[in-house]
Design an enzyme around this catalytic site. Structure first.
Site, PDB file in Angstrom:
ATOM      1  N   GLU A  27       0.837  -1.205   0.000  1.00 42.91           N
ATOM      2  CA  GLU A  27       0.000   0.000   0.000  1.00 42.91           C
ATOM      3  C   GLU A  27       0.868   1.249   0.000  1.00 42.91           C
ATOM      4  O   GLU A  27       0.562   2.235  -0.669  1.00 42.91           O
ATOM      5  CB  GLU A  27      -0.906   0.028   1.233  1.00 42.91           C
ATOM      6  N   TYR A  59     -14.763  27.344   2.005  1.00 41.63           N
ATOM      7  CA  TYR A  59     -14.661  25.917   1.708  1.00 41.63           C
ATOM      8  C   TYR A  59     -13.654  25.622   0.616  1.00 41.63           C
ATOM      9  O   TYR A  59     -13.130  24.507   0.555  1.00 41.63           O
ATOM     10  CB  TYR A  59     -16.017  25.283   1.426  1.00 41.63           C
ATOM     11  N   GLU A  79      -8.054   5.814  10.842  1.00 41.87           N
ATOM     12  CA  GLU A  79      -8.432   6.547  12.051  1.00 41.87           C
ATOM     13  C   GLU A  79      -7.466   7.716  12.295  1.00 41.87           C
ATOM     14  O   GLU A  79      -7.891   8.809  12.689  1.00 41.87           O
ATOM     15  CB  GLU A  79      -8.443   5.614  13.264  1.00 41.87           C
ATOM     16  N   LYS A 104     -11.728   4.364   1.581  1.00 43.17           N
ATOM     17  CA  LYS A 104     -10.621   3.607   0.993  1.00 43.17           C
ATOM     18  C   LYS A 104     -11.230   2.518   0.102  1.00 43.17           C
ATOM     19  O   LYS A 104     -11.268   1.340   0.464  1.00 43.17           O
ATOM     20  CB  LYS A 104      -9.758   3.010   2.104  1.00 43.17           C
TER      21      LYS A 104
END
Length: 125
Positions: A27, A59, A79, A104
């Site tokens: 990864e 934004y 996380e 993901k």
């Protein structure tokens, strides 16, 4: 003036970056696409009354900052990434709370799936 019962919300959905987050070496080496959604809670009354961008969250600027984190230093866990993204949002003193969802969709699960997400909510103490 009308009393606010629920916070106003500004949402930015689907910020994307090819990044190298993950626990596994493959990864980190090849990377994959990640997406983030951010929903900010704040009072937009003053901005609306004065039609004043400085009294709300820009934004476009926020999206740039979130993209920089998403595309930045790799982390092992979604996380951790979500927390870093929430921290960016809460740096703006107008933001009372934020909900971050990290997607993901190309994770290696060994079974067919559509998406893996981690969603956190953080608020100003």
């Amino acid at each position: 003036m009308v009393e606010r019962r629920t916070p106003d919300r500004i949402a930015v959905h689907g910020i994307r970056a090819h990044a190298h987050h993950g626990v596994y070496a493959f990864e980190r080496e090849r990377g994959q696409m990640f997406r983030v959604d951010a929903v900010l809670e704040l009072d937009t009354t003053a901005a609306a009354m004065g039609d004043d961008l400085t009294r709300t969250v820009d934004y476009a600027d926020l999206a740039q900052q979130l993209h920089a984190v998403l595309n930045g230093e790799p982390v092992n866990l979604l996380e951790t990434l979500a927390q870093r993204l929430a921290d960016v949002c809460l740096r703006n003193q107008l933001v009372e709370a934020v909900e971050i969802t990290v997607h993901k969709p190309e994770a290696e699960l060994g079974v067919p799936f559509d998406d893996v997400t981690v969603t956190i909510r953080r608020q100003r103490a």
